[in-house]
Design an enzyme around this catalytic site. Structure first.
Site, PDB file in Angstrom:
ATOM      1  N   ARG A 106      46.657 -38.731  -0.699  1.00 19.26           N
ATOM      2  CA  ARG A 106      46.627 -37.606   0.249  1.00 19.26           C
ATOM      3  C   ARG A 106      47.094 -36.371  -0.505  1.00 19.26           C
ATOM      4  O   ARG A 106      48.202 -36.334  -1.037  1.00 19.26           O
ATOM      5  CB  ARG A 106      47.539 -37.885   1.443  1.00 19.26           C
ATOM      6  N   HIS A 133      38.788 -36.000   5.868  1.00 22.60           N
ATOM      7  CA  HIS A 133      39.674 -37.108   6.279  1.00 22.60           C
ATOM      8  C   HIS A 133      38.761 -38.293   6.650  1.00 22.60           C
ATOM      9  O   HIS A 133      38.644 -38.660   7.817  1.00 22.60           O
ATOM     10  CB  HIS A 133      40.540 -36.653   7.456  1.00 22.60           C
ATOM     11  N   GLN A 136      39.950 -41.401   8.723  1.00 19.75           N
ATOM     12  CA  GLN A 136      40.116 -41.053  10.131  1.00 19.75           C
ATOM     13  C   GLN A 136      38.763 -41.150  10.850  1.00 19.75           C
ATOM     14  O   GLN A 136      38.668 -41.725  11.939  1.00 19.75           O
ATOM     15  CB  GLN A 136      40.671 -39.621  10.231  1.00 19.75           C
ATOM     16  N   ASP A 227      42.034 -31.379  17.356  1.00 15.12           N
ATOM     17  CA  ASP A 227      43.053 -31.559  16.312  1.00 15.12           C
ATOM     18  C   ASP A 227      43.896 -30.282  16.279  1.00 15.12           C
ATOM     19  O   ASP A 227      43.533 -29.278  16.914  1.00 15.12           O
ATOM     20  CB  ASP A 227      42.345 -31.817  14.954  1.00 15.12           C
ATOM     21  N   CYS A 267      43.262 -36.990  16.515  1.00 15.65           N
ATOM     22  CA  CYS A 267      43.684 -37.831  15.379  1.00 15.65           C
ATOM     23  C   CYS A 267      45.199 -37.991  15.316  1.00 15.65           C
ATOM     24  O   CYS A 267      45.689 -38.920  14.679  1.00 15.65           O
ATOM     25  CB  CYS A 267      43.160 -37.258  14.075  1.00 15.65           C
ATOM     26  N   ARG A 295      42.835 -47.142  13.008  1.00 14.23           N
ATOM     27  CA  ARG A 295      43.029 -46.751  11.604  1.00 14.23           C
ATOM     28  C   ARG A 295      43.326 -47.994  10.760  1.00 14.23           C
ATOM     29  O   ARG A 295      42.798 -48.175   9.667  1.00 14.23           O
ATOM     30  CB  ARG A 295      44.209 -45.768  11.472  1.00 14.23           C
TER      31      ARG A 295
END
Ligand code: CP
Ligand code: NVA
Length: 308
Positions: A106, A133, A136, A227, A267, A295
């Site tokens: 990340r 992402h 996700q 988000d 998310c 996830r």
């Protein structure tokens, strides 16, 4: 019972690193893992986690997924490893990939992730960058499939910032043939490169719509997704963005304009009362916590393919 297939491309840096068939395969595997119909042993395999930004879900779901596969995880905190001291990626990646079997990273710039992938002899997975992402998005489409079965009839409306999450939803949505609409304030559109790539995949221009009007974007929507307005790394823009995004809160007014069976996705982490109301997160239509659980299942499936 499905078995993991080796993925054609070893790295998962972008949603586009998977073919449509591979995504469907991973979602099927994930379903089997979730239903406990599948048990695969990757004893002695090690996942290295390099996180330059904070994380709850991604970090823990990768750790638990790896442990469910019988393997282990090493959390490589940049501040306590030499990464934080500025050791070149070309050295770090070559060393770590001699110890670990897969790396999940990340970071901020997509080019940093690509640099790791260039020097690593083992698969590199995007655990979030400023651009994408993709893990996700896999969990998100798994959640939508659980609800609606067929992707062809889904209209997915994303309200808010054209950020990493929006970019991966667009690319993964294009591969799966889902109609995607993005409603964002002018100047906060998703990446133009991502939009161009998605339009090339869709055979119909109407399947991807970018607009600045949340109300018109939710008409006929089966999924409303949002988000945060300011992503990690944008902390100094928060005040300005909070003003720019007025009118883009996902609230009951907006939801009542969508289809009756609309589901709500986020998310997480969320700022309740900014991009989404408390009431909506806690409503019956919310699938936000199913999404978070998924996830773990999709990443278990992804890892099993990368390690096969
Ligand atoms: N959704 C998500 O990636 O959450 P974390 O930042 O907690 O990992
Ligand atoms: N867009 C958000 C997603 C967090 C999971 C961010 O990048 O901070």
């Amino acid at each position: 019972m499905l078995r993991p297939n080796k993925l054609a491309k070893q790295n998962f840096l972008s949603s586009l690193d998977l073919s449509t068939k591979e995504i469907i395969h991973i979602l099927e595997l994930a379903k089997n893992f979730k239903n406990k119909d599948l048990n695969i042993d990757f004893k002695n395999k090690v996942l290295g986690l390099i996180f330059d930004k904070s994380s709850t879900r991604t970090r823990v779901s990768f750790q638990v997924a790896m442990s469910r596969l019988g393997g282990t995880t090493i959390d490589l905190n940049p501040t306590t490893s030499q990464i934080g001291r500025g050791e070149p990626i070309q050295d770090t990646a070559r060393v770590l990939s001699r110890y670990c079997d897969v790396l999940a990273i990340r970071t901020f710039n997509q080019s940093v992730l690509e640099e790791y992938a260039k020097w690593s002899s083992k698969p590199v997975v995007n655990a979030l960058t400023d651009l994408e992402h993709p893990c996700q998005a896999l969990a998100d489409f798994m959640t939508m499939k659980e609800e609606f079965i067929d992707f062809e009839n889904i209209v997915l409306t994303f309200i808010g910032d054209g950020n990493n999450v929006a970019n991966s939803l667009i690319l993964c949505g294009a591969l799966l043939g889902v109609e995607v609409r993005i409603a964002c304030p002018a100047g906060f559109e998703p990446s133009s490169v991502v939009i161009k790539k998605a339009r090339k995949i869709y055979d119909n221009d109407h399947m991807l719509k970018i607009c600045n009007d949340p109300a018109s974007a939710v008409i006929g929507a089966n999924v409303i997704y949002t988000d945060v307005w300011s992503s990690m790394g944008e902390e100094n823009q928060k005040e300005d963005k909070d003003k720019e995004f007025q009118g883009f809160t996902v609230d009951n007014n907006l939801i009542n304009m969508a289809t009756r069976d609309v589901i709500i996705m986020h998310c997480l982490p969320a700022y309740r009362s900014k991009e989404i109301t408390n009431e909506v997160i806690e409503s019956k239509k919310s699938r936000i916590f199913e999404q978070a659980e998924n996830r773990m299942h999709v990443q278990q499936a992804l890892l099993s393919c990368l390690l096969s």
